[in-house]
Scaffold this motif. Sequence first.
Motif, PDB file in Angstrom:
ATOM      1  N   GLY A 124       0.788  -1.229   0.000  1.00 37.59           N
ATOM      2  CA  GLY A 124       0.000   0.000   0.000  1.00 37.59           C
ATOM      3  C   GLY A 124       0.812   1.266   0.000  1.00 37.59           C
ATOM      4  N   LEU A 125       2.109   1.159  -0.300  1.00 32.00           N
ATOM      5  CA  LEU A 125       2.964   2.340  -0.300  1.00 32.00           C
ATOM      6  C   LEU A 125       2.973   2.999  -1.673  1.00 32.00           C
ATOM      7  N   ARG A 126       2.925   4.319  -1.676  1.00 32.54           N
ATOM      8  CA  ARG A 126       3.142   5.051  -2.914  1.00 32.54           C
ATOM      9  C   ARG A 126       4.649   5.123  -3.143  1.00 32.54           C
ATOM     10  N   VAL A 127       5.099   4.845  -4.360  1.00 33.75           N
ATOM     11  CA  VAL A 127       6.531   4.708  -4.615  1.00 33.75           C
ATOM     12  C   VAL A 127       7.031   5.873  -5.461  1.00 33.75           C
ATOM     13  N   LEU A 128       8.080   6.537  -4.984  1.00 33.04           N
ATOM     14  CA  LEU A 128       8.812   7.544  -5.743  1.00 33.04           C
ATOM     15  C   LEU A 128      10.265   7.092  -5.845  1.00 33.04           C
ATOM     16  N   ALA A 129      10.940   7.588  -6.868  1.00 34.07           N
ATOM     17  CA  ALA A 129      12.337   7.209  -7.086  1.00 34.07           C
ATOM     18  C   ALA A 129      13.236   8.438  -7.028  1.00 34.07           C
ATOM     19  N   ALA A 130      14.536   8.179  -6.801  1.00 32.33           N
ATOM     20  CA  ALA A 130      15.541   9.248  -6.755  1.00 32.33           C
ATOM     21  C   ALA A 130      16.701   8.893  -7.669  1.00 32.33           C
ATOM     22  N   ALA A 131      17.231   9.930  -8.333  1.00 33.78           N
ATOM     23  CA  ALA A 131      18.395   9.753  -9.203  1.00 33.78           C
ATOM     24  C   ALA A 131      19.180  11.052  -9.215  1.00 33.78           C
ATOM     25  N   SER A 132      20.400  10.986  -9.705  1.00 33.02           N
ATOM     26  CA  SER A 132      21.209  12.202  -9.824  1.00 33.02           C
ATOM     27  C   SER A 132      22.309  11.983 -10.856  1.00 33.02           C
ATOM     28  N   ARG A 133      22.869  13.093 -11.296  1.00 30.43           N
ATOM     29  CA  ARG A 133      24.064  13.031 -12.152  1.00 30.43           C
ATOM     30  C   ARG A 133      24.743  14.392 -12.117  1.00 30.43           C
ATOM     31  N   PRO A 134      26.072  14.409 -12.395  1.00 31.13           N
ATOM     32  CA  PRO A 134      26.748  15.715 -12.486  1.00 31.13           C
ATOM     33  C   PRO A 134      26.225  16.497 -13.689  1.00 31.13           C
ATOM     34  N   ALA A 135      26.112  17.800 -13.539  1.00 30.67           N
ATOM     35  CA  ALA A 135      25.688  18.656 -14.652  1.00 30.67           C
ATOM     36  C   ALA A 135      26.894  19.045 -15.490  1.00 30.67           C
ATOM     37  N   ASP A 136      26.597  19.540 -16.677  1.00 29.64           N
ATOM     38  CA  ASP A 136      27.665  20.032 -17.546  1.00 29.64           C
ATOM     39  C   ASP A 136      28.384  21.195 -16.870  1.00 29.64           C
ATOM     40  N   ALA A 137      29.646  21.305 -17.113  1.00 28.50           N
ATOM     41  CA  ALA A 137      30.436  22.368 -16.499  1.00 28.50           C
ATOM     42  C   ALA A 137      29.861  23.733 -16.871  1.00 28.50           C
ATOM     43  N   GLY A 138      29.667  24.582 -15.860  1.00 29.51           N
ATOM     44  CA  GLY A 138      29.188  25.938 -16.086  1.00 29.51           C
ATOM     45  C   GLY A 138      27.698  26.046 -16.315  1.00 29.51           C
ATOM     46  N   ALA A 139      26.954  24.951 -16.154  1.00 28.93           N
ATOM     47  CA  ALA A 139      25.502  24.987 -16.388  1.00 28.93           C
ATOM     48  C   ALA A 139      24.829  25.918 -15.392  1.00 28.93           C
ATOM     49  N   GLN A 140      23.917  26.746 -15.875  1.00 25.16           N
ATOM     50  CA  GLN A 140      23.160  27.660 -15.035  1.00 25.16           C
ATOM     51  C   GLN A 140      21.655  27.512 -15.249  1.00 25.16           C
ATOM     52  N   THR A 141      21.261  26.738 -16.239  1.00 27.46           N
ATOM     53  CA  THR A 141      19.841  26.533 -16.542  1.00 27.46           C
ATOM     54  C   THR A 141      19.550  25.031 -16.595  1.00 27.46           C
ATOM     55  N   LEU A 142      18.248  24.732 -16.493  1.00 22.79           N
ATOM     56  CA  LEU A 142      17.820  23.324 -16.528  1.00 22.79           C
ATOM     57  C   LEU A 142      16.471  23.237 -17.225  1.00 22.79           C
ATOM     58  N   THR A 143      16.381  22.324 -18.191  1.00 25.36           N
ATOM     59  CA  THR A 143      15.132  22.133 -18.925  1.00 25.36           C
ATOM     60  C   THR A 143      14.788  20.661 -18.942  1.00 25.36           C
ATOM     61  N   THR A 144      13.572  20.360 -19.411  1.00 19.71           N
ATOM     62  CA  THR A 144      13.184  18.949 -19.538  1.00 19.71           C
ATOM     63  C   THR A 144      14.079  18.231 -20.542  1.00 19.71           C
ATOM     64  N   ALA A 145      14.576  18.957 -21.536  1.00 24.46           N
ATOM     65  CA  ALA A 145      15.473  18.337 -22.516  1.00 24.46           C
ATOM     66  C   ALA A 145      16.758  17.866 -21.835  1.00 24.46           C
ATOM     67  N   ASP A 146      17.243  18.655 -20.867  1.00 16.76           N
ATOM     68  CA  ASP A 146      18.445  18.252 -20.137  1.00 16.76           C
ATOM     69  C   ASP A 146      18.195  16.954 -19.362  1.00 16.76           C
ATOM     70  N   VAL A 147      17.009  16.852 -18.772  1.00 20.57           N
ATOM     71  CA  VAL A 147      16.671  15.654 -18.005  1.00 20.57           C
ATOM     72  C   VAL A 147      16.461  14.468 -18.944  1.00 20.57           C
ATOM     73  N   ASP A 148      15.751  14.708 -20.042  1.00 21.44           N
ATOM     74  CA  ASP A 148      15.422  13.619 -20.962  1.00 21.44           C
ATOM     75  C   ASP A 148      16.641  13.090 -21.716  1.00 21.44           C
ATOM     76  N   ASP A 149      17.769  13.818 -21.664  1.00 19.63           N
ATOM     77  CA  ASP A 149      18.996  13.310 -22.278  1.00 19.63           C
ATOM     78  C   ASP A 149      19.506  12.067 -21.558  1.00 19.63           C
ATOM     79  N   GLY A 150      19.048  11.837 -20.313  1.00 17.58           N
ATOM     80  CA  GLY A 150      19.407  10.639 -19.573  1.00 17.58           C
ATOM     81  C   GLY A 150      20.789  10.724 -18.968  1.00 17.58           C
TER      82      GLY A 150
END
Length: 887
Positions: free
Chosen positions: A493-519
């Motif tokens: 009966g638990l609702r399940v969420l997941a966690a993930a992470s990765r280093p960002a590109d050097a000097g990145a200051q913005t984030l979009t869905t395209a950045d996430v969808d790159d995997g």
Amino acid sequence: MTPAHALPVPDVLHEFDTGPEGLSPGAAAAALERHGGNTLPAAEEETTFQRLLRQFRDPMIYVLIAAAVATAVLGQVVDTIVITAVVLINALVGFFQEGKAADALASIRDMLSPTSEVRRGGTWLTVDAEDLVPGDIVRLRAGDKVPADLRLIEATSLRIEESALTGESLPADKQLEPVAADADLGDRSPMAFSGTTVAAGSGVGVITATGADTEIGHITAMLGQVEQVETPLTKSMARFSSILAVGAVVLAVLMVIVSVVLYDTGWGEVLMSAIGFAVAAIPEGLPAVMAITLALGVQKMAARNAITRRLNSVETLGSVTTICTDKTGTLTRNEMTVRAVVTREDTYTVTGTGYAPDGEICLRGTDTPVTPAEHPDMARMAEVAAYANDADVDKQDGQWRLAGEPTDGGIRTFALKAGVTQERPRLAAVPFDSEYKYMATLDDMDEGTVIHLKGAPDRLLARCDRQSAPGGGTEPLDLEYWEERIEELGSHGLRVLAAASRPADAGAQTLTTADVDDGGFEFLGLYGIIDPPRDEVVDAVATVQRAGVRVRMITGDHASTATAIAREVGLTGDRAITGAELEAASDDELRVLVADHDIFARTSPEHKLRLVRALQANGEVVAMTGDGINDAPSLKQADVGVAMGIKGTEATKDAADVVLADDNFATIAGAMKMGRTIYDNLRKAIVFMLPTNGAQGLVIFVAMLAGMTLPITPLQVLWVNLITAVTLSLALSFEPAEPGIMDRRPRDPRASLLDSEAIIRILYVSVLIGGATIAVFQYLVGEGVDLDTARTVAVNTLVVGQIFYLLTARFARVSALRRELFTTNPVSWVCVGIMLALQLAFCYLPFMQAGFATTAVGPVGWAIPTVAGLIVFAAVEADKLIRRTAD
């Protein structure tokens, strides 16, 4: 006709003859004329006068009113005044204690939005919500109340709080794609329903239903169709009053006939004697005692956070055989909590509930707390929980409060339990959206810029190519392993969420869905989240089950969640019956289902109402608890409706009989104990009052049939009735609960108010007290004592006999010769003292002597009644001993 939630957007717009530009002003005016205003029908209120008249609807009161009229016609002014006073006191007690009848529909109307943004003729306008019509295009923003039922045509991260309507623990994510025509109310994702609140995002929708045609309107209609259920006590008292009233009238008529035919007694004397008999035989103080006993119970329950809105409901709680309870906010806290954290290395259990960061993180199967330093895998899960999060929890007025989404609040609290806070700056974020079902943040961490990702497991797994490895480092993603863990958590009966992470590109200051969808993310693990049971609920459920009361959960939430919570709180049943199964069941099949199962999930308001009715058809006395609008019809239908006072809607409170001020299910157990105690005390009062009235009636009845001089006058009978009702009978209202009262099964609501044991006791005590009164009167008259003195001693015999009977009647089966006779109910001794003081005034005050034809008596005038009282006491105690021995 295909419902709007099952149609594509173009088809819905075509059906309502509208478009993105909205209706023209002329079309809107015509639709308003055709459909009427967007309002709910008003309920017909009971007037104050109607409520007052209802207090007189009792066969015993009818007889007393007739007696008052008869004495007035015969010129017996004092008798008329006394009888009328008794009737009015009874009515006023009930009138003031009951209070104004509830108007649940008015409270639901208050939930509707007062104004709304609507597009007409291509222009956005703000109009009164009651002027909205089907076909109008309405805009929704966070915080808005939905003004009518809408089919969404645009939705941007739209989430709507529907728990009051559907029972869902979390805000519902909205999308535009049609769903199945028979989808449950909580699964109609392209719809927004009137009376709900936009939690996040924005949207535009076309109105498909207004006013009484909306889902909330259907609930209003159901409320109007539900008739108030008579309580077991009301039914028992109605039968009892009718039998007693008819019996008294029949015997009075018989007395008149015998006296006139056999003894040629004058009509005036015969009628006054018949009235005296009717007044003697009827316990006119019983309605007042019942109202006072219930009112005392109401006060005691209010001190224990159970506020009773209808007097009879106090006693009915003691007769309940089934409690139907909502889940969200009733059994549970309505506060999402992380219960489990799964990484590739370990599984952790998290203790504590709610948004207070009190609890520990332990390895599964142990009670040993772990720290982030010892377990870097858990530390990284806490880091994502802290950074990919827009919710805040903080302490206000001693309570931890959430600002934000409930799920984010649970995740945030887990991070705080791990000792991880958001200390590093956020550079950018992708907010959660129901379309892509994740949230990502770009954070400036010590090790560099990092993307933290949290969301639905399937969406994150699709964007990961590796996972954290046991002992550190990474390894290829084991999709099968994580699918098994997701299934395992979901099965609990638990609702399940997941966690993930990765280093960002050097000097990145913005984030979009395209950045996430790159995997390229590293999968860290899973959070198992649930709305946990309240701490006290487990013990409360066990208590009411031990008392023979079955607990059933009826919720709009998912079956797996309902089953998990049911298992935790101690409910039986291996599976939940769903709303679809209830929909397919006939009324007869439903009666079988409710007899065999205790968990019902994905239910609509109609389902809840049908379930309560099915249980009542099975002979159950049903208490229904809830806090949402969707619970209101079933609360009104139930024998006792119990609403939550803190999180409950006003409509639910108004439809209920009892409101729990602390929203605590455990309070119900205490209220049930109080209800059983009240019923016991009412029954004791009846078993006490009937022999006293029976004795008085017997004295007059025997005297009339035998042609004797009346041992007591009709006015003296009224005096004894009046002082008994305001003293001795009231004493029983303060009796404490019998030992083991919550270990016995509920009483059968179809059972008679008086069993054979009570009837036998009433008969022989009536004969003992009445016979002693007649014997004392005849003895004194035979000894040449004057009539007034003989009658005064006869009345004293009645009074003292009643006092001794009260002392033994306080204990139904056990002996009264115990210490508790003097210690457990001091009010009883106060009442005895008042009774004796009034009787002394009756005997010795000149104006009382003149009014009641009494005279002063010496010690013998009290000694003889005392001996008679001791005989009554001994007889009842002997009866108890015989019955205990037989058992």
